[in-house]
Design an enzyme around this catalytic site. Structure first.
Site, PDB file in Angstrom:
ATOM      1  NE  ARG A  86      -3.967   7.080  -7.266  1.00  0.00           N
ATOM      2  CZ  ARG A  86      -3.976   6.747  -5.966  1.00  0.00           C
ATOM      3  NH1 ARG A  86      -3.751   7.675  -5.046  1.00  0.00           N
ATOM      4  NH2 ARG A  86      -4.200   5.503  -5.587  1.00  0.00           N
TER       5      ARG A  86
ATOM      6  NE  ARG B  22      -3.154  -1.477   4.271  1.00  0.00           N
ATOM      7  CZ  ARG B  22      -4.362  -1.522   3.761  1.00  0.00           C
ATOM      8  NH1 ARG B  22      -5.186  -2.498   4.101  1.00  0.00           N
ATOM      9  NH2 ARG B  22      -4.766  -0.619   2.894  1.00  0.00           N
TER      10      ARG B  22
ATOM     11  CG  HIS C 196       0.431   2.349  -9.200  1.00  0.00           C
ATOM     12  ND1 HIS C 196       0.117   1.736  -8.009  1.00  0.00           N
ATOM     13  CD2 HIS C 196      -0.590   3.209  -9.474  1.00  0.00           C
ATOM     14  CE1 HIS C 196      -1.051   2.195  -7.580  1.00  0.00           C
ATOM     15  NE2 HIS C 196      -1.486   3.092  -8.434  1.00  0.00           N
TER      16      HIS C 196
ATOM     17  CD  GLU D 252     -12.896  -5.083  -2.444  1.00  0.00           C
ATOM     18  OE1 GLU D 252     -13.806  -5.944  -2.372  1.00  0.00           O
ATOM     19  OE2 GLU D 252     -11.686  -5.374  -2.379  1.00  0.00           O
TER      20      GLU D 252
ATOM     21  NE  ARG E 137      -8.381   0.182   4.698  1.00  0.00           N
ATOM     22  CZ  ARG E 137      -7.899   1.413   4.805  1.00  0.00           C
ATOM     23  NH1 ARG E 137      -7.718   1.956   6.010  1.00  0.00           N
ATOM     24  NH2 ARG E 137      -7.591   2.108   3.726  1.00  0.00           N
TER      25      ARG E 137
ATOM     26  CD  GLU F  83       2.278 -13.631  15.527  1.00  0.00           C
ATOM     27  OE1 GLU F  83       2.304 -12.493  16.043  1.00  0.00           O
ATOM     28  OE2 GLU F  83       1.701 -14.605  16.059  1.00  0.00           O
TER      29      GLU F  83
ATOM     30  CG  ASP G 271      -2.057   0.965   1.132  1.00  0.00           C
ATOM     31  OD1 ASP G 271      -2.363   1.418   0.016  1.00  0.00           O
ATOM     32  OD2 ASP G 271      -2.644   1.282   2.180  1.00  0.00           O
TER      33      ASP G 271
ATOM     34  CG  LEU H  74      10.349 -16.432  -3.687  1.00  0.00           C
ATOM     35  CD1 LEU H  74      10.203 -16.516  -2.168  1.00  0.00           C
ATOM     36  CD2 LEU H  74      10.701 -15.020  -4.115  1.00  0.00           C
TER      37      LEU H  74
ATOM     38  CB  SER I 150      -8.298  -5.476  -3.941  1.00  0.00           C
ATOM     39  OG  SER I 150      -8.918  -4.216  -4.102  1.00  0.00           O
TER      40      SER I 150
END
Length: 245
Positions: free
Chosen positions: A40, A193, A44, A74, A199, A212, A27, A138, A72
């Site tokens: 923006r 995050r 990115h 959203e 959140r 965790e 984020d 990985l 996402s």
């Protein structure tokens, strides 16, 4: 724009009790660019450079599985310019990094609903999954058009179909897990995050039930392998009892 150089790390230099599987909600890209007066999408693009560094660093820190939240369900609410720009960045990342990831032993997979994505992007996703399928140094999982509730809805439908066909009787948690997009993947030990938000944003709600969590104010374009190393060290000091006394 060139990202900061990644620190030199040596394979095997890991701390105690390192997480096997780290999941990251990346984020702050747009905010990072806006704070600098830039579009923006510049943020990115810088964020994509950070992904390259973190992917390279994870095996050197003892992390074998990395799951990143790229887009996402959203995020379609964002402007058309930003959404199309993001899809272009995803496509360019796959094209440019496919050979390097294959050479570094990275296996790349995707979770989420692919159907609404552009046909060419879906083809690139399929191609790199095939190209890197034999790698294991990985395991990189990218969540695109992913939402935890949508995933659970899809999984429930798959589970109901299995029950209807008589393949299973009374369903268990393991039966549901086998119907998730992440079937066969270990649950994340640690979810990070960036950007200061606290959140989970519909990210891996079933899989991360006992993970965790670490919330850092650092915006994703500024999140370096050194930041990750510090968080992994703190993880090693946590007492994970999984409900036991």
């Amino acid at each position: 724009m060139v990202a900061d150089a990644a620190p030199q790390l040596t394979e095997g230099l890991t701390g105690a009790a390192r997480p096997r599987h780290v999941a990251i909600i990346m984020d702050g890209n747009g905010r990072w660019a806006t704070e600098r007066g830039w579009p923006r999408l510049v943020g990115h693009r810088r964020g994509a450079e950070r992904v390259k560094q973190i992917v390279h660093a994870c095996p050197l820190m003892g992390v074998n599985w990395l799951t990143i939240y790229a887009f996402s369900t959203e995020n379609w609410k964002r402007s058309t310019v930003e959404v199309l720009g993001l899809m272009g960045i995803f496509a360019r990342y796959i094209r440019r990094e496919a050979d390097a990831m294959a050479a570094e032993g990275v296996r790349m997979r995707f979770i989420g609903d692919r159907e609404p994505l552009d046909r060419k992007l879906r083809g690139l996703m399929d191609s790199i999954e095939v190209q890197t399928a034999g790698n294991s140094r990985l395991n990189l999982t990218v969540a695109i058009n992913y939402g935890g509730r949508a995933e659970l809805t899809r999984a429930s439908a798959r589970l109901a179909a299995k029950i209807g066909r008589g393949e299973i009787g009374e369903p268990t948690e393991a039966d549901l897990a086998a119907c998730l997009d992440t079937a066969g993947h270990p649950d994340p030990d640690l979810v990070i995050r960036t950007s200061g938000e606290t959140r989970i944003s519909n990210f891996l709600p079933f899989q991360a039930a006992y993970a965790e969590y670490e919330f850092t104010p650092t915006l994703w374009p500024d999140f370096t392998p050194a930041h990750l190393e510090e968080i992994l060290d703190r993880f090693g000091m946590r007492d994970r009892r999984f409900g036991a006394a």
